[in-house]
Design an enzyme around this catalytic site. Sequence first.
Site, PDB file in Angstrom:
ATOM      1  N   ARG A   1      11.141   2.883  -0.220  1.00 46.39           N
ATOM      2  CA  ARG A   1      10.184   1.768   0.115  1.00 46.39           C
ATOM      3  C   ARG A   1      10.807   0.587  -0.243  1.00 46.39           C
ATOM      4  NH1 ARG A   1       5.831  -1.127  -0.209  1.00 46.39           N
ATOM      5  NH2 ARG A   1       3.754  -0.305   0.560  1.00 46.39           N
TER       6      ARG A   1
ATOM      7  N   ARG B   1       3.759   7.975  -2.932  1.00 46.09           N
ATOM      8  CA  ARG B   1       4.156   7.420  -4.278  1.00 46.09           C
ATOM      9  C   ARG B   1       4.277   7.954  -5.099  1.00 46.09           C
ATOM     10  NH1 ARG B   1      -0.186   2.699  -3.078  1.00 46.09           N
ATOM     11  NH2 ARG B   1      -1.070   4.857  -2.107  1.00 46.09           N
TER      12      ARG B   1
ATOM     13  N   TYR C   1     -11.411   1.291  12.000  1.00 46.82           N
ATOM     14  CA  TYR C   1     -10.691   0.176  11.320  1.00 46.82           C
ATOM     15  C   TYR C   1     -10.548  -1.048  12.165  1.00 46.82           C
ATOM     16  CZ  TYR C   1      -8.741   3.109   7.434  1.00 46.82           C
ATOM     17  OH  TYR C   1      -8.650   3.882   6.439  1.00 46.82           O
TER      18      TYR C   1
ATOM     19  N   ARG D   1      -0.075  13.677   2.407  1.00 44.88           N
ATOM     20  CA  ARG D   1       0.605  12.419   1.560  1.00 44.88           C
ATOM     21  C   ARG D   1       1.685  12.805   0.812  1.00 44.88           C
ATOM     22  NH1 ARG D   1      -2.538   7.518   1.407  1.00 44.88           N
ATOM     23  NH2 ARG D   1      -2.973   7.249   3.675  1.00 44.88           N
TER      24      ARG D   1
ATOM     25  N   ASP E   1       2.041   5.843   9.833  1.00 44.34           N
ATOM     26  CA  ASP E   1       0.693   5.652   9.695  1.00 44.34           C
ATOM     27  C   ASP E   1      -0.347   5.808  10.705  1.00 44.34           C
ATOM     28  OD1 ASP E   1      -0.644   4.466   6.941  1.00 44.34           O
ATOM     29  OD2 ASP E   1      -1.608   4.134   8.538  1.00 44.34           O
TER      30      ASP E   1
HETATM   31  O1  CP3 Z   1       3.038  12.451   3.627  1.00 46.52           O
HETATM   32  C1  CP3 Z   1       2.190  12.113   4.653  1.00 46.52           C
HETATM   33  O2  CP3 Z   1       0.901  12.738   4.740  1.00 46.52           O
HETATM   34  C2  CP3 Z   1       2.863  11.297   5.840  1.00 46.52           C
HETATM   35  C3  CP3 Z   1       2.357   9.838   5.877  1.00 46.52           C
HETATM   36  C4  CP3 Z   1       1.064   9.355   6.146  1.00 46.52           C
HETATM   37  C5  CP3 Z   1       0.879   7.998   5.763  1.00 46.52           C
HETATM   38  N1  CP3 Z   1      -0.448   7.556   6.082  1.00 46.52           N
HETATM   39  C6  CP3 Z   1       1.738   7.111   4.641  1.00 46.52           C
HETATM   40  C7  CP3 Z   1       1.163   6.208   3.799  1.00 46.52           C
HETATM   41  C8  CP3 Z   1      -0.020   9.843   6.919  1.00 46.52           C
HETATM   42  C9  CP3 Z   1      -0.336  11.028   7.414  1.00 46.52           C
HETATM   43  C10 CP3 Z   1      -0.918   8.668   6.759  1.00 46.52           C
HETATM   44  C11 CP3 Z   1      -2.252   8.822   7.625  1.00 46.52           C
HETATM   45  C12 CP3 Z   1      -3.213   7.683   7.141  1.00 46.52           C
HETATM   46  N2  CP3 Z   1      -3.221   6.364   7.081  1.00 46.52           N
HETATM   47  C13 CP3 Z   1      -4.800   7.874   7.032  1.00 46.52           C
HETATM   48  C14 CP3 Z   1      -5.304   9.240   7.494  1.00 46.52           C
HETATM   49  C15 CP3 Z   1      -5.121  10.337   6.136  1.00 46.52           C
HETATM   50  C16 CP3 Z   1      -6.173   9.840   5.087  1.00 46.52           C
HETATM   51  O3  CP3 Z   1      -5.413   9.706   4.137  1.00 46.52           O
HETATM   52  O4  CP3 Z   1      -7.236  10.002   5.436  1.00 46.52           O
HETATM   53  C17 CP3 Z   1      -5.472   6.799   6.873  1.00 46.52           C
HETATM   54  C18 CP3 Z   1      -6.852   6.753   6.568  1.00 46.52           C
HETATM   55  C19 CP3 Z   1      -4.386   5.856   6.768  1.00 46.52           C
HETATM   56  C20 CP3 Z   1      -4.505   4.390   6.526  1.00 46.52           C
HETATM   57  C21 CP3 Z   1      -4.022   4.047   5.303  1.00 46.52           C
HETATM   58  N3  CP3 Z   1      -2.732   4.009   5.058  1.00 46.52           N
HETATM   59  C22 CP3 Z   1      -4.484   3.742   4.019  1.00 46.52           C
HETATM   60  C23 CP3 Z   1      -6.144   3.595   3.896  1.00 46.52           C
HETATM   61  C24 CP3 Z   1      -3.597   3.069   3.129  1.00 46.52           C
HETATM   62  C25 CP3 Z   1      -3.661   2.554   1.813  1.00 46.52           C
HETATM   63  C26 CP3 Z   1      -4.249   3.602   0.977  1.00 46.52           C
HETATM   64  C27 CP3 Z   1      -3.144   3.506  -0.374  1.00 46.52           C
HETATM   65  O5  CP3 Z   1      -2.805   4.851  -0.812  1.00 46.52           O
HETATM   66  O6  CP3 Z   1      -2.756   2.771  -0.725  1.00 46.52           O
HETATM   67  C28 CP3 Z   1      -2.462   3.532   3.875  1.00 46.52           C
HETATM   68  C29 CP3 Z   1      -1.069   3.394   3.337  1.00 46.52           C
HETATM   69  C30 CP3 Z   1      -0.099   4.382   3.166  1.00 46.52           C
HETATM   70  N4  CP3 Z   1       0.192   5.468   4.365  1.00 46.52           N
HETATM   71  C31 CP3 Z   1       0.564   4.782   2.206  1.00 46.52           C
HETATM   72  C32 CP3 Z   1       1.399   6.008   2.484  1.00 46.52           C
HETATM   73  C33 CP3 Z   1       2.359   6.728   1.655  1.00 46.52           C
HETATM   74  C34 CP3 Z   1       0.548   4.042   0.717  1.00 46.52           C
HETATM   75  C35 CP3 Z   1       1.296   2.878   0.991  1.00 46.52           C
HETATM   76  C36 CP3 Z   1       2.326   2.504   0.000  1.00 46.52           C
HETATM   77  O7  CP3 Z   1       3.679   3.298  -0.146  1.00 46.52           O
HETATM   78  O8  CP3 Z   1       2.406   1.506  -0.501  1.00 46.52           O
END
Ligand code: CP3
Length: 340
Positions: A38, A29, A151, A25, A75
């Site tokens: 974003r 943010r 999911y 991640r 994602d």
């Molecule tokens: O920098 C990185 O790691 C690359 C980008 C990346 C994102 N999601 C961007 C993202 C990666 C590798 C993921 C994978 C992902 N997505 C996983 C596996 C990794 C983990 O965290 O266990 C999972 C379970 C998801 C599903 C997902 N996407 C969730 C549960 C959420 C919401 C959680 C939150 O923090 O709000 C997301 C959203 C998401 N994916 C964000 C980002 C940067 C945050 C959303 C935003 O910008 O508002």
Amino acid sequence: MLKNDLVLRAAKGEEVERSPVWLMRQAGRILPEYRATRARAANFVEFVKNPELSAEVTIQPVDILGVDAAIVFSDILVIPEAMGLPYKMIESKGPWFENTLKTKADVDALRVAEVGDLEYVMKALQLSKKGLDNRVPLIGFSGASWTLLAYMVEGSGSKTFSKAKQFLYTQPELAHQTLQKITDSIIHYLKGQVSAGADMLQIFDSWAGVLSEPMYYEFSLKYIAQICDAISPLVPITVFAKDAHYALQKIAETSCNTIGLDWTIDPHQARMQTKGKTLQGNADPCLLYASDEKIVLETEAMLKAFGKQRYICNLGHGLYPDLDKEKVKLFVNTVKNFKG
Ligand code: CP3
């Protein structure tokens, strides 16, 4: 030719001058620059589907944090969408699916995704590769079959994923059919990512920890092994199965190159159980809320425990959005300056 190929060399088990570091991640943010990019998209799904914006935030952490690899901004939920289950990202709540998997008819209606369905991710990889100009490797990724099924059945995040587990317990044959369709989609997708420029790949099994050990082998690791067999001849592949410490030995029996660890696993224990593999991890993201002194002390202790070779420094899970960017930089610089 890559100017900095430390992460790639560590993954292949080749010698490195120092341990490399990147963060799950890292494109997220904690960076004001990410939040600004974003804001130019209508919503999260549109953001992910915009290759120019995706490439922009993929490169930001390399410029701002000085990490040794970029991970493409996307994602894991793009695969369910490509298979016929679109998602939304609800602000401060997480993913949400209008339709979920319940019956055989739902599973029969799922398509096996092809690379053409995910052209926007391929474009994002190509643009990221170009923008990186070979400074560091580019990592691509996918969710693991089980985590994606979780999911697709649950329809949202959950503490227990009890609906998804109910599906495994009550309709195991249908679950296997679904997992195979997802696995075939993932293999197409990851091969496409390699063609589009990904130097290495990571599988995120974020919900490994809700399954019992036998259930994990039957419904998750079996499919991860298929993915590793298809991909490891092409590029190095990492398996990150969160909270699956009991499965380390079995994960090490797959053809993966690197095993990602969460913070509940002791580095020495992990080394003993995973001979011949590179390890990645595993600082608690919450360490980065601590004082500077504590961050340096604990990070150096972790580097010593893992040793310089066959190791990629990272956190044990993704960065939390409210972490201070300066603390994150301190973590990265501690790794880069460590003389051990
Ligand atoms: O920098 C990185 O790691 C690359 C980008 C990346 C994102 N999601 C961007 C993202 C990666 C590798 C993921 C994978 C992902 N997505 C996983 C596996 C990794 C983990 O965290 O266990 C999972 C379970 C998801 C599903 C997902 N996407 C969730 C549960 C959420 C919401 C959680 C939150 O923090 O709000 C997301 C959203 C998401 N994916 C964000 C980002 C940067 C945050 C959303 C935003 O910008 O508002």
